[in-house]
Design a protein around this motif. Structure first.
Motif, PDB file in Angstrom:
ATOM      1  N   ARG A  45      48.884  39.534  35.493  1.00 18.95           N
ATOM      2  CA  ARG A  45      47.581  39.756  36.150  1.00 18.95           C
ATOM      3  C   ARG A  45      46.692  40.498  35.162  1.00 18.95           C
ATOM      4  N   GLY A  77      40.978  35.620  43.441  1.00 16.37           N
ATOM      5  CA  GLY A  77      40.051  36.238  44.382  1.00 16.37           C
ATOM      6  C   GLY A  77      40.275  37.739  44.456  1.00 16.37           C
ATOM      7  N   MET A  78      39.584  38.371  45.414  1.00 13.93           N
ATOM      8  CA  MET A  78      39.659  39.836  45.513  1.00 13.93           C
ATOM      9  C   MET A  78      40.545  40.258  46.665  1.00 13.93           C
ATOM     10  N   GLY A  79      41.434  41.183  46.389  1.00 10.15           N
ATOM     11  CA  GLY A  79      42.211  41.803  47.450  1.00 10.15           C
ATOM     12  C   GLY A  79      43.576  41.154  47.665  1.00 10.15           C
ATOM     13  N   PHE A 104      37.179  48.390  48.518  1.00  3.57           N
ATOM     14  CA  PHE A 104      36.558  48.898  47.288  1.00  3.57           C
ATOM     15  C   PHE A 104      35.882  50.246  47.539  1.00  3.57           C
ATOM     16  N   GLU A 135      42.841  49.531  41.764  1.00  6.51           N
ATOM     17  CA  GLU A 135      42.275  48.193  41.997  1.00  6.51           C
ATOM     18  C   GLU A 135      42.707  47.729  43.386  1.00  6.51           C
ATOM     19  N   MET A 136      42.820  46.443  43.604  1.00  9.60           N
ATOM     20  CA  MET A 136      43.011  45.974  44.981  1.00  9.60           C
ATOM     21  C   MET A 136      44.158  44.980  45.163  1.00  9.60           C
ATOM     22  N   GLU A 137      45.051  44.872  44.165  1.00  8.02           N
ATOM     23  CA  GLU A 137      46.095  43.841  44.263  1.00  8.02           C
ATOM     24  C   GLU A 137      47.487  44.242  43.775  1.00  8.02           C
ATOM     25  N   THR A 163      40.325  43.815  36.469  1.00  6.09           N
ATOM     26  CA  THR A 163      39.452  44.965  36.244  1.00  6.09           C
ATOM     27  C   THR A 163      39.850  46.056  37.236  1.00  6.09           C
TER      28      THR A 163
HETATM   29  C1  R2B Z   1      39.266  44.825  40.842  1.00  8.74           C
HETATM   30  O1  R2B Z   1      38.001  44.433  40.907  1.00  8.74           O
HETATM   31  C2  R2B Z   1      37.767  43.758  42.160  1.00  8.74           C
HETATM   32  C3  R2B Z   1      36.744  44.529  42.938  1.00  8.74           C
HETATM   33  O2  R2B Z   1      35.545  44.633  42.227  1.00  8.74           O
HETATM   34  C4  R2B Z   1      39.120  43.672  42.802  1.00  8.74           C
HETATM   35  O3  R2B Z   1      39.629  42.361  42.862  1.00  8.74           O
HETATM   36  C5  R2B Z   1      39.961  44.441  41.898  1.00  8.74           C
HETATM   37  O4  R2B Z   1      41.269  44.591  42.103  1.00  8.74           O
END
Ligand code: R2B
Ligand code: URA
Length: 324
Positions: free
Chosen positions: A155, A126-128, A227, A262-264, A158
């Motif tokens: 991991r 998932g995202m985040g 984002f 990115e977000m993670e 993107t």
């Molecule tokens: C990269 O792409 C997602 C947001 O579009 C997010 O999960 C990330 O880390």
């Protein structure tokens, strides 16, 4: 904890850091839809790689690519063929063919999709950071209960590039939080615990050496909690910062060595560091944030960008397994 020294030669099981688990009796891994009372050792004891990214579609693509390139078959999951219309839609949407018979998910798919191909698990988190935290906790417990040894977490995601062209595979050496701190502030019971976010330099280098003609760099990764505003974008529904603020932020990140956002990354690096799981982050860039904010590439271009990080991981896994 810096897990750089842990890359080579770890044949250890994952050692969970929770004294309360032994009193739990059975542990239901709610979001994965699996329980510690199942035959987990039989099903997952041979796992060596957990490859994860944000999207369930990409997890499926990776599972199918792994099956076709490594010649693996999972026990029952590969018996089922993907219907022609699903294949057609997939090609239309993503610009790539699904090779061979398709992997079928294991467990629940409401939140995450998980596929097993030989010694590889391909899953989406998932995202985040919040969603990733759930996936990582349940995946680490699953593999600890299964007594899997020598497991690596990768991991494959993107990101937005910072001063690198779209399609670059960025292999992270250091994750930064959105304030550009080189640590992850993990809160438990209202108290912050600052955790290390350095990733194994040795593993990053070993992956980089498998790049072939995939344009790759080793660099820092900024993990933001959102984002739009959190990444300094100017195209969200709310924006109280200026273009100057954005460029100062991105240039400061670049000067620290960051090459993508990115977000993670902070949660991933600190979690695997705490449990001493050898791990790496390979994220394809979809755009160069120094040049804009909108992701405007076509579906085929985006599929090709995402393929770069996945293919780099597969090159690495093939090299480790002695499959060329
Ligand atoms: C990269 O792409 C997602 C947001 O579009 C997010 O999960 C990330 O880390
Ligand atoms: N994912 C992100 O988090 N940011 C981007 O700019 C692109 C993908």
């Amino acid at each position: 904890m810096d897990n750089s020294e842990k890359y080579l030669g770890s044949d250890d099981c994952i050692e969970l850091q929770n004294p309360y688990l032994k009193d739990l009796g059975s542990d239901y891994l709610y979001h994965l839809g699996l329980s510690s009372m199942e035959e987990l050792e039989e099903k997952f004891g041979d796992v060596k790689y957990v490859c994860m990214g944000g999207s369930a579609d990409r997890a499926k693509v990776f599972a199918d690519k792994a099956a076709s390139q490594l010649g693996f078959k999972s026990p029952e999951e590969f018996e089922l063929c993907i219907p022609d219309d699903v294949r057609r839609d997939f090609l239309a949407n993503y610009g790539v063919e699904l090779p061979g018979n398709g992997a079928m998910p294991i467990g629940k798919t409401e939140r995450f999709s998980m596929f097993k191909v030989g010694s590889i698990i391909s899953g989406n988190h998932g995202m985040g950071i919040g969603s990733l935290e759930i996936f990582l906790n349940e995946m680490a417990k699953l593999l600890a209960y299964a007594k899997a040894t020598g497991v690596k977490f990768l991991r494959l995601g993107t990101s937005g590039g910072i001063g690198v062209p779209p399609g670059t595979a960025v292999i992270t050496d250091q994750a930064y939080d959105e304030a550009l701190n080189p640590y992850h502030g993990k809160y438990a019971c209202g108290v912050e615990n600052r955790r290390e976010t350095r990733l194994s330099a040795e593993l990053a280098k070993a992956i980089f050496e498998c790049r072939g003609d995939i344009f790759s760099v080793i660099g820092g990764t900024v993990a933001a909690n959102g984002f739009y505003e959190n990444q300094g974008r100017l195209d969200g529904a709310i924006c109280h910062h200026t273009e100057d603020d954005k460029m100062v932020f991105l240039r400061k990140a670049h000067a620290l060595g960051a090459r993508n956002m990115e977000m993670e990354a902070t949660e991933f690096a600190s979690f695997t560091g705490e449990l001493r799981i050898p791990s790496a982050i390979i994220c394809s860039t979809l755009l160069d944030r120094l040049k804009g904010d909108q992701v405007t590439s076509t579906p085929a271009e985006l599929a090709k960008f995402a393929d770069n990080s996945q293919q780099l991981a597969l090159n690495f896994i093939k090299r480790e397994l002695g499959i060329e």
